[in-house]
Design a protein around this motif. Structure first.
Motif: not given
Ligand code: FNR
Length: 389
Positions: A78-80, A107, A128, A130, A156, A254, A278-279, A309, A311, A313, A332-333
């Motif tokens: 999940p990513t915002g 997200s 996911q 919050y 989360t 998470k 959280h990355g 999760d 890193g 890639r 994520g990324r």
């Molecule tokens: C996130 N992550 C994240 N986690 C979550 O629970 N809710 C969210 O809204 C977000 N938003 C978010 C935005 C961006 C731009 C990133 C890069 C990350 C964390 C995400 O779910 C995850 O834990 C990480 O991205 C894992 O690491 P990698 O794969 O980005 O290295």
């Protein structure tokens, strides 16, 4: 069109395609970025045992995550704001995940709403959560996630307060984007991005806007500000016990990084945890997730499903995480770079790169089935090394 052979190529392309403030939002970690950098560096430091003359003509990548069949042990994290990297970004990415036979986790802070994802896909997806101060939001969004057929809820737990990323403050990142002279210039030089986002269905936090609309508080800014002011540092194990009672599907925490917390999660009847920092966007100075993983797997792996999760890639990274005790990995990324670079085709590209890297690395380590991966495929006893870090 450049030839894309790895995730780094997608990252470079993404940097050219989207405004700086959005690229930086994806590509940075909190404070000094110690944990952010450590996630990838520690994964890269692990070495495989190269094995020979094992018949790996047939390799099985399909497995289950949370009891659901998936084509490979990978899911989309999940990513915002993904919907600002590319128009309808979350819908586009969820479709790419579905086509690849893997799960998409939406997200809370997405641009497209739960209902948008439901309309864009046919199969199950995950959500996911919050937890905000206003618990009416949690109650309502759980009902919406259930109604949309989400099979798993990821709560989360590593964000009682939001970590600080210097670039976001310096760039003045806001939703919708603040139109400073610098931003306007940046946007003007990215016309393809601007067209794609303008054509997209949503421009603000879809899930929150719907909730606020019902409370007669509307407007894009209202949604962003409401979220900023509503993260809840009082969240505790009591809330998890409540969620376990009210959420009928799989419940996942998470953001677990500690063996004691993993055991507690199992005690609370949680189905799975995501070993995550959280990355590298929250506690700067927390260990790399791959360093924490084997300890957590040893402490609770027999009682609770362990997902991972941070890193990831490449397919090699996925294989290393499986070796150290994960059932599956989230990216994520890696998927966001693809989305920002080329929309749905970019997410598909990211997934197919990881899939083919995993398939090849399995052959070279003598693995026929992802379910059989163990620490035995690592060159050293990495679990012992990591325990002593
Ligand atoms: C996130 N992550 C994240 N986690 C979550 O629970 N809710 C969210 O809204 C977000 N938003 C978010 C935005 C961006 C731009 C990133 C890069 C990350 C964390 C995400 O779910 C995850 O834990 C990480 O991205 C894992 O690491 P990698 O794969 O980005 O290295």
């Amino acid at each position: 069109m450049p030839v894309i052979t790895n995730i780094e190529d997608l990252r470079r392309l993404a940097r050219r395609k989207v405004p700086k403030a959005l690229f930086d939002y994806v590509d940075t970690g909190s404070y000094d970025e110690l944990s952010y950098r450590a996630n990838s560096a520690e994964l890269k430091a692990i070495r495989f045992r190269q094995r020979i003359l094992i018949d790996t003509g047939e390799r099985k990548l399909s497995t289950t995550m949370l009891g659901e069949k998936v084509a490979m042990p990978v899911a989309i994290a999940p990513t915002g704001l993904a919907g600002l990297l590319y128009g309808d970004g979350e819908m586009v990415a969820a479709r790419a995940a579905e086509d690849a036979g893997i799960r998409y986790c939406l997200s809370t802070m997405s641009i497209c709403s739960i209902e948008d994802i439901r309309s864009a896909t046919k199969g199950p997806f995950w959500f996911q959560l919050y937890v905000f101060r206003d618990r009416a939001f949690s109650e309502q969004i759980l009902a919406r996630a259930h109604a949309a057929g989400c099979t798993a809820l990821f709560v989360t737990v590593d964000l009682p307060m939001r970590g600080q990323r210097h670039a976001d403050l310096k760039n003045g990142l806001e939703v919708p984007p603040r139109l400073t002279p610098r931003n306007v210039f940046d946007i003007a030089t990215k016309p393809a991005w601007a067209m794609s986002v303008l054509r997209g269905k949503r421009k603000t936090f879809g899930n929150i806007a719907t909730f606020l609309h019902q409370k007669a508080q509307t407007g894009a800014l209202a949604a962003g500000r409401w979220a900023q002011e509503n993260y809840d540092p009082t969240l505790s194990w009591n809330d998890i016990a409540w969620m376990r009672k009210v959420w009928p599907g799989k419940l996942v925490l998470k953001g677990v990084l500690d063996a004691e917390d993993a055991k507690k999660a199992a005690d609370h009847g949680v189905d799975a945890i995501v070993v995550s920092n959280h990355g590298g966007r929250q506690l700067d100075g927390a260990p790399a997730t791959i360093v924490a993983l084997p300890r957590i797997a040893d402490a609770a792996g027999d009682r609770i499903e362990i997902l991972f999760d941070g890193g990831v890639r490449s397919g090699q990274d996925v294989l290393k995480a499986l070796a150290l005790g994960a059932r599956g990995c989230f990216i994520g990324r890696a998927h966001l770079y693809g989305l920002a670079a080329m929309g749905g085709a970019g997410v598909t590209k990211a997934l197919s790169l990881i899939e083919s890297e995993l398939r090849l690395s399995m052959a070279l380590t003598g693995v026929r089935d992802v379910a059989e991966v163990s620490r035995d495929i690592l060159f050293d006893d990495y679990s012992a090394r990591l325990r002593n870090v």
